[in-house]
Motif scaffolding. Structure first.
Motif, PDB file in Angstrom:
ATOM      1  N   GLU A   1      14.468  66.895  49.526  1.00  0.00           N
ATOM      2  CA  GLU A   1      13.573  65.850  50.021  1.00  0.00           C
ATOM      3  C   GLU A   1      12.384  65.672  49.080  1.00  0.00           C
ATOM      4  O   GLU A   1      11.967  64.545  48.787  1.00  0.00           O
ATOM      5  N   ARG A   2      11.850  66.777  48.581  1.00  0.00           N
ATOM      6  CA  ARG A   2      10.721  66.691  47.641  1.00  0.00           C
ATOM      7  C   ARG A   2      11.156  66.012  46.338  1.00  0.00           C
ATOM      8  O   ARG A   2      10.420  65.173  45.792  1.00  0.00           O
ATOM      9  N   LEU A   3      12.353  66.366  45.851  1.00  0.00           N
ATOM     10  CA  LEU A   3      12.863  65.731  44.635  1.00  0.00           C
ATOM     11  C   LEU A   3      13.082  64.240  44.859  1.00  0.00           C
ATOM     12  O   LEU A   3      12.759  63.418  43.985  1.00  0.00           O
ATOM     13  N   ARG A   4      13.610  63.877  46.026  1.00  0.00           N
ATOM     14  CA  ARG A   4      13.801  62.454  46.330  1.00  0.00           C
ATOM     15  C   ARG A   4      12.465  61.712  46.341  1.00  0.00           C
ATOM     16  O   ARG A   4      12.339  60.625  45.777  1.00  0.00           O
ATOM     17  N   ASP A   5      11.452  62.326  46.974  1.00  0.00           N
ATOM     18  CA  ASP A   5      10.133  61.691  47.009  1.00  0.00           C
ATOM     19  C   ASP A   5       9.543  61.566  45.612  1.00  0.00           C
ATOM     20  O   ASP A   5       8.942  60.540  45.264  1.00  0.00           O
ATOM     21  N   LEU A   6       9.721  62.604  44.777  1.00  0.00           N
ATOM     22  CA  LEU A   6       9.182  62.550  43.419  1.00  0.00           C
ATOM     23  C   LEU A   6       9.894  61.487  42.589  1.00  0.00           C
ATOM     24  O   LEU A   6       9.255  60.760  41.813  1.00  0.00           O
ATOM     25  N   ARG A   7      11.209  61.399  42.728  1.00  0.00           N
ATOM     26  CA  ARG A   7      11.955  60.383  41.985  1.00  0.00           C
ATOM     27  C   ARG A   7      11.540  58.980  42.418  1.00  0.00           C
ATOM     28  O   ARG A   7      11.375  58.072  41.589  1.00  0.00           O
ATOM     29  N   THR A   8      11.389  58.793  43.732  1.00  0.00           N
ATOM     30  CA  THR A   8      10.956  57.488  44.229  1.00  0.00           C
ATOM     31  C   THR A   8       9.573  57.148  43.701  1.00  0.00           C
ATOM     32  O   THR A   8       9.308  56.018  43.288  1.00  0.00           O
ATOM     33  N   ALA A   9       8.684  58.155  43.706  1.00  0.00           N
ATOM     34  CA  ALA A   9       7.330  57.928  43.191  1.00  0.00           C
ATOM     35  C   ALA A   9       7.361  57.625  41.706  1.00  0.00           C
ATOM     36  O   ALA A   9       6.635  56.752  41.217  1.00  0.00           O
ATOM     37  N   LEU A  10       8.232  58.329  40.965  1.00  0.00           N
ATOM     38  CA  LEU A  10       8.307  58.133  39.523  1.00  0.00           C
ATOM     39  C   LEU A  10       8.754  56.717  39.187  1.00  0.00           C
ATOM     40  O   LEU A  10       8.293  56.130  38.201  1.00  0.00           O
ATOM     41  N   ARG A  11       9.650  56.167  40.020  1.00  0.00           N
ATOM     42  CA  ARG A  11      10.100  54.800  39.768  1.00  0.00           C
ATOM     43  C   ARG A  11       8.993  53.783  39.992  1.00  0.00           C
ATOM     44  O   ARG A  11       9.086  52.645  39.533  1.00  0.00           O
ATOM     45  N   GLY A  12       7.947  54.175  40.723  1.00  0.00           N
ATOM     46  CA  GLY A  12       6.840  53.260  40.969  1.00  0.00           C
ATOM     47  C   GLY A  12       5.709  53.385  39.979  1.00  0.00           C
ATOM     48  O   GLY A  12       4.722  52.648  40.071  1.00  0.00           O
ATOM     49  N   LEU A  13       5.811  54.311  39.026  1.00  0.00           N
ATOM     50  CA  LEU A  13       4.746  54.527  38.043  1.00  0.00           C
ATOM     51  C   LEU A  13       5.054  53.784  36.745  1.00  0.00           C
ATOM     52  O   LEU A  13       6.219  53.642  36.367  1.00  0.00           O
ATOM     53  N   PRO A  14       4.034  53.341  36.021  1.00  0.00           N
ATOM     54  CA  PRO A  14       4.255  52.630  34.745  1.00  0.00           C
ATOM     55  C   PRO A  14       4.554  53.592  33.599  1.00  0.00           C
ATOM     56  O   PRO A  14       3.802  53.680  32.631  1.00  0.00           O
ATOM     57  N   VAL A  15       5.650  54.313  33.722  1.00  0.00           N
ATOM     58  CA  VAL A  15       6.031  55.282  32.691  1.00  0.00           C
ATOM     59  C   VAL A  15       7.114  54.686  31.796  1.00  0.00           C
ATOM     60  O   VAL A  15       8.114  55.338  31.475  1.00  0.00           O
ATOM     61  N   HIS A  16       6.906  53.441  31.416  1.00  0.00           N
ATOM     62  CA  HIS A  16       7.807  52.752  30.506  1.00  0.00           C
ATOM     63  C   HIS A  16       6.966  51.888  29.574  1.00  0.00           C
ATOM     64  O   HIS A  16       5.798  51.605  29.850  1.00  0.00           O
ATOM     65  N   ALA A  17       7.549  51.452  28.463  1.00  0.00           N
ATOM     66  CA  ALA A  17       6.832  50.641  27.485  1.00  0.00           C
ATOM     67  C   ALA A  17       7.013  49.162  27.804  1.00  0.00           C
ATOM     68  O   ALA A  17       8.060  48.746  28.302  1.00  0.00           O
ATOM     69  N   PRO A  18       5.993  48.341  27.510  1.00  0.00           N
ATOM     70  CA  PRO A  18       6.118  46.893  27.770  1.00  0.00           C
ATOM     71  C   PRO A  18       6.964  46.162  26.735  1.00  0.00           C
ATOM     72  O   PRO A  18       7.251  44.979  26.917  1.00  0.00           O
ATOM     73  N   LEU A  19       7.344  46.835  25.645  1.00  0.00           N
ATOM     74  CA  LEU A  19       8.188  46.251  24.610  1.00  0.00           C
ATOM     75  C   LEU A  19       9.312  47.215  24.272  1.00  0.00           C
ATOM     76  O   LEU A  19       9.117  48.433  24.328  1.00  0.00           O
ATOM     77  N   ASP A  20      10.467  46.677  23.916  1.00  0.00           N
ATOM     78  CA  ASP A  20      11.577  47.541  23.528  1.00  0.00           C
ATOM     79  C   ASP A  20      11.336  48.182  22.165  1.00  0.00           C
ATOM     80  O   ASP A  20      11.609  49.359  21.959  1.00  0.00           O
ATOM     81  N   ASP A  21      10.820  47.402  21.214  1.00  0.00           N
ATOM     82  CA  ASP A  21      10.518  47.896  19.869  1.00  0.00           C
ATOM     83  C   ASP A  21       9.114  47.443  19.503  1.00  0.00           C
ATOM     84  O   ASP A  21       8.791  46.258  19.629  1.00  0.00           O
ATOM     85  N   PHE A  22       8.283  48.374  19.036  1.00  0.00           N
ATOM     86  CA  PHE A  22       6.898  48.014  18.747  1.00  0.00           C
ATOM     87  C   PHE A  22       6.303  49.040  17.797  1.00  0.00           C
ATOM     88  O   PHE A  22       6.885  50.101  17.540  1.00  0.00           O
ATOM     89  N   ALA A  23       5.133  48.716  17.303  1.00  0.00           N
ATOM     90  CA  ALA A  23       4.329  49.635  16.499  1.00  0.00           C
ATOM     91  C   ALA A  23       2.917  49.638  17.086  1.00  0.00           C
ATOM     92  O   ALA A  23       2.378  48.580  17.418  1.00  0.00           O
ATOM     93  N   VAL A  24       2.334  50.816  17.226  1.00  0.00           N
ATOM     94  CA  VAL A  24       0.972  50.931  17.756  1.00  0.00           C
ATOM     95  C   VAL A  24      -0.002  50.620  16.621  1.00  0.00           C
ATOM     96  O   VAL A  24      -0.076  51.354  15.637  1.00  0.00           O
TER      97      VAL A  24
END
Length: 424
Positions: free
Chosen positions: A276-299
């Motif tokens: 249940e804790r893992l399910r809650d963490l996975r669900t929470a992780l899907r709601g966080l902006p832990v992805h990039a706004p571009l597929d390919d980029f340079a900082v």
């Protein structure tokens, strides 16, 4: 050829003087050859240039196709990994369920055999009691006969009666002996079956414990990995998890130390809590902006203090600048609701999305906006196209992550994105 390149004379007038210039056939032929070589060489160079352009365009198309193919294969691989993970979890759950069912069946069989053993013991005790009662009855008959038949006159009758009772007693004793032997054999069979069931039950329990331990270890490893990712973003994991706890209640009854609960039940309860804790963490992780706004980029410009690109003075940069080709699709990094979609001063065309846990993201300098205020967007949905509107020196997207309205370094979330892809 001789007529075409015959000797020629040319008159030139300059400053009142007239000059005669003779052009021989050889000079004309040399000039013609030079012009022909130049024309042919120029044509060949032009053809080579055009061929090179065509080759470059072909190679560019091949590279684009390869990039698209690579992206498609990576997406297929990611989907395959997700399906494999889901299948692994389902197979693990089926294995545990099968082991539990087998153990329950063995336990039921053991209970049935124990009942049969108890019944056999009862039958044996009943037979022994019957034998004892019969012997007591024989003694009572002998006593009554002795009281009723005095003297030697009735000795024959008394002896005959006693003989009949003795024969009946011996017959009953023989029957009871046979019954006792049958019960003893059945008892040994039942005990052997019971031992076999107990051994099988112990094997099933060990297999179940091993499977539960393996699943529990994998579950805890995933929980630890997600907790590490959350800490890497600067978020408090307890805050994220607490927001996901479902409504629940009831009196507290401490089960620790209760010997009436089998070890497997305690492990299953603990595993259920971890799942249940893992399910809650996975669900929470899907709601966080832990992805990039571009597929390919340079900082191009990091978060924090920097030299302003326009006036050269020190200034606080509240996001990061990601460079990519103009009109590259800019993607939402997490699901949420659009709260800003339009011109916003120095940001130019900007989109702001409100996410869970007090998080929001901004996407600035867009050349086109594809969402509207109030719209619900999903992760990796296009919010606009990369551009250079507002206070910008060139095509890029200004990306911000805010926690409770305070800007934080988006690089933390971009770093987390690499780890998230491994566990999704």
């Amino acid at each position: 050829m001789a007529r075409l390149f015959r000797p020629r004379e040319v008159l030139l007038r300059s400053d009142g003087e007239v000059r005669l210039i003779r052009i021989s056939s050889l000079v004309q032929k040399s000039a013609a050859v030079a012009i022909l070589v130049a024309v042919v060489g120029g044509g060949a160079a032009t053809s080579a240039y055009r061929a090179a352009l065509i080759e470059i365009e072909t190679r560019s198309l091949d590279v684009s196709r390869l990039q698209e193919d690579h992206r498609a294969r990576m997406e297929e691989l990611g989907q395959a990994l997700v399906r494999a993970t889901e299948r692994g979890r389902a197979e693990a759950a089926e294995t545990v369920a099968s082991l539990i069912e087998q153990r329950n069946m063995l336990s039921a069989r053991m209970v049935e055999i124990e009942r049969g053993l108890a019944t056999a013991e009862s039958e044996r005790e009943r037979a022994l009691a019957t034998h004892t009662g019969l012997m007591e009855r024989l003694q009572q008959v002998e006593a009554r006969l002795g009281a009723r038949v005095p003297d030697a006159a009735s000795a024959a009758e008394r002896a005959a009666a006693i003989e009949r009772l003795r024969i009946e007693a011996m017959a009953e004793r023989g029957r009871l002996a046979v019954e006792a032997r049958r019960l003893a054999m059945e008892h040994r069979t039942v005990v052997g079956s019971l031992n076999g069931v107990r051994a099988a039950n112990q094997d099933a329990a060990k297999a179940q414990d091993a499977a539960l331990s393996e699943i529990a270890g994998s579950t805890k490893a995933q929980i630890d990995e997600i907790m590490r990712i959350l800490r890497g973003t600067g978020l408090q994991p307890d805050r994220v998890v607490a927001a996901r706890v479902a409504n629940a209640g009831g009196p507290f009854v401490n089960a620790v130390g209760d010997e009436s609960l089998p070890n497997a039940s305690l492990k299953l309860a603990s595993l259920g809590s971890d799942l249940e804790r893992l399910r809650d963490l996975r669900t929470a992780l899907r709601g966080l902006p832990v992805h990039a706004p571009l597929d390919d980029f340079a900082v191009m410009s990091p978060f924090g203090m920097r030299r302003d690109p326009f006036n050269g003075q020190l200034a606080m940069h509240s996001g990061i600048d990601l460079q990519a080709p103009p009109r590259t699709p800019v993607l939402a990094t997490a699901p949420g609701r659009v709260v800003t979609a339009g011109w916003n001063g120095e940001y130019g065309n900007m989109v702001e999305i409100q996410h869970e846990f007090g998080l929001s993201t901004r996407y600035g300098h867009l050349t086109r906006i594809d969402v509207r205020v109030g719209q619900r967007v999903e992760r990796r949905q296009t919010v606009g196209l990369l551009g250079s509107t507002g206070r910008s020196t060139g095509p890029h997207v200004h990306y911000e992550v805010l926690v409770d309205g305070r800007a934080v370094d988006p690089v933390r979330f971009l770093e987390a994105a690499r780890h998230v892809r491994k566990i999704e």
